[in-house]
Design a protein around this motif. Structure first.
Motif, PDB file in Angstrom:
ATOM      1  N   ILE A 146       0.843  -1.204   0.000  1.00 54.99           N
ATOM      2  CA  ILE A 146       0.000   0.000   0.000  1.00 54.99           C
ATOM      3  C   ILE A 146       0.871   1.244   0.000  1.00 54.99           C
ATOM      4  O   ILE A 146       0.531   2.260  -0.619  1.00 54.99           O
ATOM      5  CB  ILE A 146      -0.956  -0.010   1.213  1.00 54.99           C
ATOM      6  CG1 ILE A 146      -1.839  -1.264   1.169  1.00 54.99           C
ATOM      7  CG2 ILE A 146      -1.816   1.239   1.223  1.00 54.99           C
ATOM      8  CD1 ILE A 146      -2.556  -1.490  -0.147  1.00 54.99           C
ATOM      9  N   LEU A 147       2.011   1.199   0.657  1.00 49.41           N
ATOM     10  CA  LEU A 147       2.940   2.324   0.601  1.00 49.41           C
ATOM     11  C   LEU A 147       3.451   2.517  -0.825  1.00 49.41           C
ATOM     12  O   LEU A 147       3.569   3.645  -1.309  1.00 49.41           O
ATOM     13  CB  LEU A 147       4.111   2.095   1.553  1.00 49.41           C
ATOM     14  CG  LEU A 147       3.783   2.067   3.051  1.00 49.41           C
ATOM     15  CD1 LEU A 147       5.043   1.798   3.850  1.00 49.41           C
ATOM     16  CD2 LEU A 147       3.145   3.370   3.495  1.00 49.41           C
ATOM     17  N   ALA A 170       9.175  -5.565   3.508  1.00 52.47           N
ATOM     18  CA  ALA A 170       8.648  -4.293   2.996  1.00 52.47           C
ATOM     19  C   ALA A 170       9.768  -3.296   2.757  1.00 52.47           C
ATOM     20  O   ALA A 170       9.787  -2.595   1.735  1.00 52.47           O
ATOM     21  CB  ALA A 170       7.629  -3.728   3.980  1.00 52.47           C
ATOM     22  N   ARG A 171      10.695  -3.233   3.688  1.00 51.22           N
ATOM     23  CA  ARG A 171      11.816  -2.291   3.541  1.00 51.22           C
ATOM     24  C   ARG A 171      12.627  -2.601   2.285  1.00 51.22           C
ATOM     25  O   ARG A 171      13.025  -1.703   1.538  1.00 51.22           O
ATOM     26  CB  ARG A 171      12.680  -2.351   4.797  1.00 51.22           C
ATOM     27  CG  ARG A 171      13.751  -1.283   4.863  1.00 51.22           C
ATOM     28  CD  ARG A 171      14.438  -1.283   6.216  1.00 51.22           C
ATOM     29  NE  ARG A 171      13.541  -0.797   7.271  1.00 51.22           N
ATOM     30  CZ  ARG A 171      13.062  -1.564   8.252  1.00 51.22           C
ATOM     31  NH1 ARG A 171      13.364  -2.844   8.314  1.00 51.22           N
ATOM     32  NH2 ARG A 171      12.262  -1.039   9.173  1.00 51.22           N
ATOM     33  N   MET A 172      12.832  -3.889   2.049  1.00 51.08           N
ATOM     34  CA  MET A 172      13.576  -4.312   0.862  1.00 51.08           C
ATOM     35  C   MET A 172      12.838  -3.870  -0.411  1.00 51.08           C
ATOM     36  O   MET A 172      13.459  -3.339  -1.350  1.00 51.08           O
ATOM     37  CB  MET A 172      13.733  -5.831   0.872  1.00 51.08           C
ATOM     38  CG  MET A 172      14.398  -6.410  -0.368  1.00 51.08           C
ATOM     39  SD  MET A 172      14.294  -8.226  -0.391  1.00 51.08           S
ATOM     40  CE  MET A 172      12.524  -8.466  -0.662  1.00 51.08           C
ATOM     41  N   LYS A 173      11.527  -4.040  -0.447  1.00 51.01           N
ATOM     42  CA  LYS A 173      10.746  -3.669  -1.633  1.00 51.01           C
ATOM     43  C   LYS A 173      10.760  -2.160  -1.859  1.00 51.01           C
ATOM     44  O   LYS A 173      10.913  -1.689  -2.993  1.00 51.01           O
ATOM     45  CB  LYS A 173       9.306  -4.160  -1.483  1.00 51.01           C
ATOM     46  CG  LYS A 173       9.148  -5.668  -1.609  1.00 51.01           C
ATOM     47  CD  LYS A 173       7.688  -6.080  -1.535  1.00 51.01           C
ATOM     48  CE  LYS A 173       6.913  -5.584  -2.742  1.00 51.01           C
ATOM     49  NZ  LYS A 173       5.500  -5.999  -2.706  1.00 51.01           N
ATOM     50  N   LEU A 174      10.586  -1.392  -0.787  1.00 52.38           N
ATOM     51  CA  LEU A 174      10.531   0.066  -0.923  1.00 52.38           C
ATOM     52  C   LEU A 174      11.879   0.634  -1.358  1.00 52.38           C
ATOM     53  O   LEU A 174      11.940   1.554  -2.184  1.00 52.38           O
ATOM     54  CB  LEU A 174      10.074   0.692   0.398  1.00 52.38           C
ATOM     55  CG  LEU A 174       8.629   0.370   0.817  1.00 52.38           C
ATOM     56  CD1 LEU A 174       8.373   0.829   2.240  1.00 52.38           C
ATOM     57  CD2 LEU A 174       7.626   1.017  -0.138  1.00 52.38           C
ATOM     58  N   GLU A 175      12.934   0.094  -0.798  1.00 49.75           N
ATOM     59  CA  GLU A 175      14.266   0.555  -1.194  1.00 49.75           C
ATOM     60  C   GLU A 175      14.540   0.218  -2.652  1.00 49.75           C
ATOM     61  O   GLU A 175      15.099   1.024  -3.407  1.00 49.75           O
ATOM     62  CB  GLU A 175      15.325  -0.066  -0.287  1.00 49.75           C
ATOM     63  CG  GLU A 175      15.310   0.484   1.128  1.00 49.75           C
ATOM     64  CD  GLU A 175      16.308  -0.208   2.034  1.00 49.75           C
ATOM     65  OE1 GLU A 175      16.942  -1.186   1.567  1.00 49.75           O
ATOM     66  OE2 GLU A 175      16.457   0.210   3.197  1.00 49.75           O
ATOM     67  N   GLY A 176      14.111  -0.964  -3.086  1.00 51.03           N
ATOM     68  CA  GLY A 176      14.300  -1.369  -4.465  1.00 51.03           C
ATOM     69  C   GLY A 176      13.522  -0.503  -5.443  1.00 51.03           C
ATOM     70  O   GLY A 176      13.941  -0.319  -6.589  1.00 51.03           O
ATOM     71  N   HIS A 207      11.152   8.183   0.692  1.00 44.66           N
ATOM     72  CA  HIS A 207      10.243   8.901   1.597  1.00 44.66           C
ATOM     73  C   HIS A 207       9.141   7.991   2.135  1.00 44.66           C
ATOM     74  O   HIS A 207       8.318   8.425   2.948  1.00 44.66           O
ATOM     75  CB  HIS A 207       9.622  10.090   0.871  1.00 44.66           C
ATOM     76  CG  HIS A 207       8.671   9.702  -0.227  1.00 44.66           C
ATOM     77  ND1 HIS A 207       9.060   9.027  -1.344  1.00 44.66           N
ATOM     78  CD2 HIS A 207       7.337   9.895  -0.347  1.00 44.66           C
ATOM     79  CE1 HIS A 207       8.019   8.821  -2.126  1.00 44.66           C
ATOM     80  NE2 HIS A 207       6.953   9.332  -1.538  1.00 44.66           N
ATOM     81  N   ALA A 208       9.113   6.754   1.688  1.00 50.57           N
ATOM     82  CA  ALA A 208       8.166   5.765   2.208  1.00 50.57           C
ATOM     83  C   ALA A 208       8.930   4.822   3.124  1.00 50.57           C
ATOM     84  O   ALA A 208       9.848   4.125   2.687  1.00 50.57           O
ATOM     85  CB  ALA A 208       7.520   4.994   1.065  1.00 50.57           C
ATOM     86  N   GLN A 209       8.558   4.824   4.389  1.00 51.56           N
ATOM     87  CA  GLN A 209       9.317   4.074   5.381  1.00 51.56           C
ATOM     88  C   GLN A 209       8.399   3.194   6.210  1.00 51.56           C
ATOM     89  O   GLN A 209       7.186   3.450   6.302  1.00 51.56           O
ATOM     90  CB  GLN A 209      10.070   5.040   6.291  1.00 51.56           C
ATOM     91  CG  GLN A 209      11.034   5.956   5.546  1.00 51.56           C
ATOM     92  CD  GLN A 209      11.616   7.034   6.442  1.00 51.56           C
ATOM     93  OE1 GLN A 209      11.136   7.269   7.551  1.00 51.56           O
ATOM     94  NE2 GLN A 209      12.658   7.701   5.962  1.00 51.56           N
ATOM     95  N   VAL A 210       8.985   2.183   6.804  1.00 48.64           N
ATOM     96  CA  VAL A 210       8.220   1.296   7.670  1.00 48.64           C
ATOM     97  C   VAL A 210       8.816   1.330   9.071  1.00 48.64           C
ATOM     98  O   VAL A 210      10.016   1.525   9.242  1.00 48.64           O
ATOM     99  CB  VAL A 210       8.186  -0.151   7.134  1.00 48.64           C
ATOM    100  CG1 VAL A 210       7.384  -0.208   5.840  1.00 48.64           C
ATOM    101  CG2 VAL A 210       9.586  -0.710   6.912  1.00 48.64           C
ATOM    102  N   ARG A 211       7.945   1.144  10.052  1.00 49.53           N
ATOM    103  CA  ARG A 211       8.351   1.191  11.460  1.00 49.53           C
ATOM    104  C   ARG A 211       7.671   0.050  12.220  1.00 49.53           C
ATOM    105  O   ARG A 211       6.546  -0.328  11.928  1.00 49.53           O
ATOM    106  CB  ARG A 211       7.934   2.522  12.103  1.00 49.53           C
ATOM    107  CG  ARG A 211       8.582   3.750  11.476  1.00 49.53           C
ATOM    108  CD  ARG A 211      10.010   3.905  11.946  1.00 49.53           C
ATOM    109  NE  ARG A 211      10.594   5.136  11.444  1.00 49.53           N
ATOM    110  CZ  ARG A 211      11.234   5.245  10.293  1.00 49.53           C
ATOM    111  NH1 ARG A 211      11.345   4.176   9.499  1.00 49.53           N
ATOM    112  NH2 ARG A 211      11.760   6.400   9.913  1.00 49.53           N
TER     113      ARG A 211
END
Length: 350
Positions: free
Chosen positions: A172-173, A196-202, A207-211
């Motif tokens: 969704i991010l 998720a972090r791996m996908k967003l970085e790729g 500016h889309a981060q997970v916590r």
């Protein structure tokens, strides 16, 4: 019938309700159902009594109007009644019980253990399927159709801060990141967050981060977000209303909450094999939870399976709600009153 009559009980219904409540096990059941939804299996584990005996107690309380029952597939859940004179009587009875009573404290501890075991089952499922989650979603209504409906419902923004609760794989991010100056996803599963972090970085979405975070207690200030998404999350939760209320808290006035989940269904295997707590969510229940959280429900849309009668597919429902100005003003007043009390205490101490 007048409003005054709706809020009071005549002699016979009042006596019937008091008789139903006037037994130790039934009092314990009322206390357990205050703020919880439990089924017979839960209650047998907590109270250590047989199913036939507990079923009779629940029947008496239900007939007296003190509790409500609702069915999800083959399971029947119970909760304290709401909105009636009997409901107010039930709430008053529970409020009058001593919360320090050793029996009630033990019951509460056992109830917490039952809920924790369910939460751990869901967590274990997430861990086992972290890399397969997107594929599992595709087994239901076509994901592309759902995502387009989500885009249509939430709009183009732009959003200062978009928050995704129970972010899972971060999909969704990915979907909304380009419409937001900042996007945050929260999840309790470290495995999900790593994926998720791996996908967003790729994807180059810095500016889309997970916590890591509990969606019931978000590390965000009141009114900090202008859009929140709950995508396929509520059916896993013991207390969906609490999650919706927390989402409302972090929304600014006029901010949007998009809820995407399954409509009510009868696919029992999802409960046993995929840790679903609820077999779908009814629109009137979503509407009530939103109203209680100070949200105005604006739209509701159902996306039915492509082929009629295909029981292997599920209907996906979308609800869009907005934070009302009145709710925002009330929160601001409460915050100001709290700050004023704290200041008074500090001045007195000085």
């Amino acid at each position: 019938m007048s409003d005054a009559a709706d809020k009071t009980l005549s002699l016979e219904p009042a006596l019937s309700a008091l008789r139903a409540a006037g037994e130790s096990t039934r009092l314990r059941i009322l206390a357990l159902l205050s703020g919880r939804e439990l089924n017979v299996k839960d209650l047998t584990q907590i109270l250590g009594q047989s199913q036939p005996r507990l079923s009779r107690h629940l029947k008496l309380l239900s007939e007296a109007g003190l509790i409500e029952r609702f069915r999800e597939g083959s399971w029947v859940f119970f909760r304290l009644a709401e909105g009636s004179a009997e409901a107010r009587l039930a709430a008053s009875i529970v409020a009058g019980l001593d919360s320090d009573d050793s029996v009630l404290q033990l019951d509460a501890a056992r109830a917490t253990a039952v809920q924790k075991a369910r939460a751990e089952a869901a967590q274990n499922y997430f861990k086992a399927h972290a890399r397969e989650w997107d594929r599992i979603r595709s087994l239901h209504v076509a994901e592309a159709q759902v995502e387009q409906a989500m885009m249509d419902a939430l709009g183009q923004g732009p959003f200062d801060l978009l928050v995704d609760l129970g972010t899972g794989t971060g999909r969704i991010l990915e979907l909304f990141a380009r419409q937001a100056d900042r996007a945050l996803g929260f999840d309790v599963s470290h495995e999900m967050l790593s994926y998720a972090r791996m996908k967003l970085e790729g994807a180059g979405l810095a500016h889309a981060q997970v916590r890591h975070g509990d969606l019931f207690h978000l590390p965000l200030a009141d009114g900090e977000a202008d859009a929140v998404v709950l995508h396929q999350v509520l059916h896993f939760l013991e207390e969906p209303a609490v999650a919706i209320a927390e989402a409302a808290r972090v929304l600014e006035p006029g901010g949007k909450l998009l809820i995407v989940d399954f409509a009510p269904h009868e696919l029992e295997f999802l409960r046993e094999e995929q840790a679903h707590r609820r077999l779908g969510l009814a629109s009137d229940q979503i509407g009530r939870w939103c109203d209680e959280a100070g949200l105005d429900l604006k739209t509701h849309r159902d996306l039915a399976p492509g082929e009629a009668g295909d029981e292997s597919k599920l209907t996906v429902s979308l609800w869009l709600a907005e934070k009302s100005q009145a709710a925002a003003s009330e929160e601001k007043s409460k915050s100001a009153a709290k700050d004023g009390t704290a200041s008074s205490v500090e001045e007195a101490a000085a």
